[in-house]
Design an enzyme around this catalytic site. Structure first.
Site, short mmCIF file in Angstrom:
data_model
loop_
_atom_site.label_atom_id
_atom_site.label_comp_id
_atom_site.label_asym_id
_atom_site.label_seq_id
_atom_site.Cartn_x
_atom_site.Cartn_y
_atom_site.Cartn_z
N ASN A 61 36.76 34.77 36.22
CA ASN A 61 37.86 34.50 37.26
C ASN A 61 38.02 32.86 37.51
O ASN A 61 37.02 32.47 38.27
CB ASN A 61 37.51 35.23 38.47
CG ASN A 61 38.60 35.04 39.70
OD1 ASN A 61 39.72 34.65 39.36
ND2 ASN A 61 37.99 35.44 40.76
N LYS A 110 39.97 31.53 39.29
CA LYS A 110 40.61 31.30 40.64
C LYS A 110 41.66 30.23 40.57
O LYS A 110 42.44 30.15 39.68
CB LYS A 110 39.48 30.95 41.37
CG LYS A 110 38.24 32.19 41.61
CD LYS A 110 37.16 31.81 42.61
CE LYS A 110 36.03 32.81 42.29
NZ LYS A 110 35.25 32.89 43.37
N HIS A 123 39.66 41.07 45.43
CA HIS A 123 38.53 40.18 45.35
C HIS A 123 38.47 39.57 47.04
O HIS A 123 39.38 39.75 47.57
CB HIS A 123 38.95 39.03 44.73
CG HIS A 123 37.98 37.81 44.47
ND1 HIS A 123 37.58 37.13 45.43
CD2 HIS A 123 37.13 37.83 43.31
CE1 HIS A 123 36.55 36.26 44.91
NE2 HIS A 123 36.22 36.85 43.74
N GLU A 149 37.99 36.94 48.37
CA GLU A 149 38.73 35.80 49.05
C GLU A 149 40.06 36.59 49.36
O GLU A 149 40.76 36.03 50.36
CB GLU A 149 38.97 34.83 47.84
CG GLU A 149 37.67 34.15 47.64
CD GLU A 149 37.52 33.44 46.29
OE1 GLU A 149 36.46 32.83 45.93
OE2 GLU A 149 38.43 33.57 45.41
N GLU A 174 30.68 42.57 44.35
CA GLU A 174 30.46 41.07 44.54
C GLU A 174 29.97 40.88 46.04
O GLU A 174 30.88 40.91 47.00
CB GLU A 174 31.90 40.40 44.28
CG GLU A 174 32.10 40.34 42.88
CD GLU A 174 33.18 39.12 42.77
OE1 GLU A 174 32.86 38.30 41.58
OE2 GLU A 174 34.35 39.02 43.36
N GLY A 227 30.05 31.67 44.97
CA GLY A 227 30.30 30.20 45.00
C GLY A 227 29.30 29.28 45.99
O GLY A 227 29.60 28.24 46.17
N SER A 245 27.97 34.00 41.86
CA SER A 245 27.08 32.89 41.36
C SER A 245 26.09 33.31 40.01
O SER A 245 25.00 32.99 39.90
CB SER A 245 26.02 32.60 42.51
OG SER A 245 26.83 31.88 43.67
#
Length: 248
Positions: free
Chosen positions: A10, A12, A94, A96, A165, A171, A211
């Protein structure tokens, strides 16, 4: 159980043409594990460029799409648009999108239903925040998010990959330990057996994301219920090839 290992990258909101060409060439020239399925999540504006430059053996995914085919939705893209430029996948739900853009379980489910209706394959993301994990709510959150997806998916589980996730590990450099990740994957598979079917529970692929790096991929990949990864920052780097090859 013969679930095919699946590794998603991904990107992003990263990459411009020169960097993207470097990443694509690295994948084309890399010696990739042929038993692994690889899917690259690309910013919408570069979908056509990447699809035209990668071999068909590597899938290309949009990172989001709207729940309708067309209309007055400024800035959005649709499933038919994604298919029109040759991409085969879309990443939906996701963390985010859920946390920054406020997407609810029900909206994510509507998006999943529409994407599947157009025969896109879907990486559907689920996962808990640090606060939810520390409150002992990991399973509650993950099961709730998955429950919302069940009617949207219907009988199209073959076109869905679940990506677990943990939000606190995305991240941040923090990674769930292999045992922590395996425990959630196993619990999710048990929930699917009890609430969908034993067949779906055994056949659906569940990725781990959070990560993932070349340094921890092999240990995570060895876990019984981890069927691949959804990789963020490391998918922009040459080490992504090593992550793809984690089971070799």
């Amino acid at each position: 159980m013969g679930r095919k290992f699946v590794v998603g990258g991904n990107w992003k909101m990263n990459g411009q043409s020169n960097q993207i060409n470097e990443i694509v060439n690295n994948l084309k020239n890399g010696s990739l594990d042929r038993s692994a399925e690889v899917v690259i999540g690309v910013p919408a504006i570069y979908l056509a460029q990447v699809r035209s430059n990668l071999p068909k053996s590597i899938g290309v995914a949009a990172q989001n799409c709207w729940k309708a085919d067309k209309g007055a939705f400024t800035g959005e893209i649709s499933a038919p648009m994604i298919k029109d430029v040759g991409a085969e996948w879309v990443i939906l739900g996701h963390s985010e999108r859920r946390t920054i853009f406020g997407e609810s379980d029900s909206l994510v489910a509507e998006k999943v239903a529409n994407a599947l209706q157009h025969n896109l394959k879907v990486i559907a993301c689920i996962g808990e925040t640090l606060e939810e994990r520390e409150s002992g709510k990991t399973e509650e959150v993950v099961f709730r998010q998955t429950k919302a997806l069940v009617p949207a998916i219907g009988d199209k589980w073959n076109n869905v990959v679940l990506a677990y996730e943990p939000v606190w590990a995305i991240g941040t450099g923090k990674t769930a330990s292999p045992q922590q990740a395996q425990d959630v994957h196993a619990s999710l598979r048990k929930w699917l057996a009890e609430n969908v079917s034993a067949e779906v529970a055994q056949s659906v692929r569940i990725q781990y994301g959070g990560s993932v790096t070349a340094a921890n991929a092999k240990e995570l990949a060895a876990c019984e219920d981890i069927d691949g990864f959804l990789v963020g920052g490391a998918s922009l780097k040459p080490e992504f090839v090593n992550i793809i090859n984690a089971r070799q």
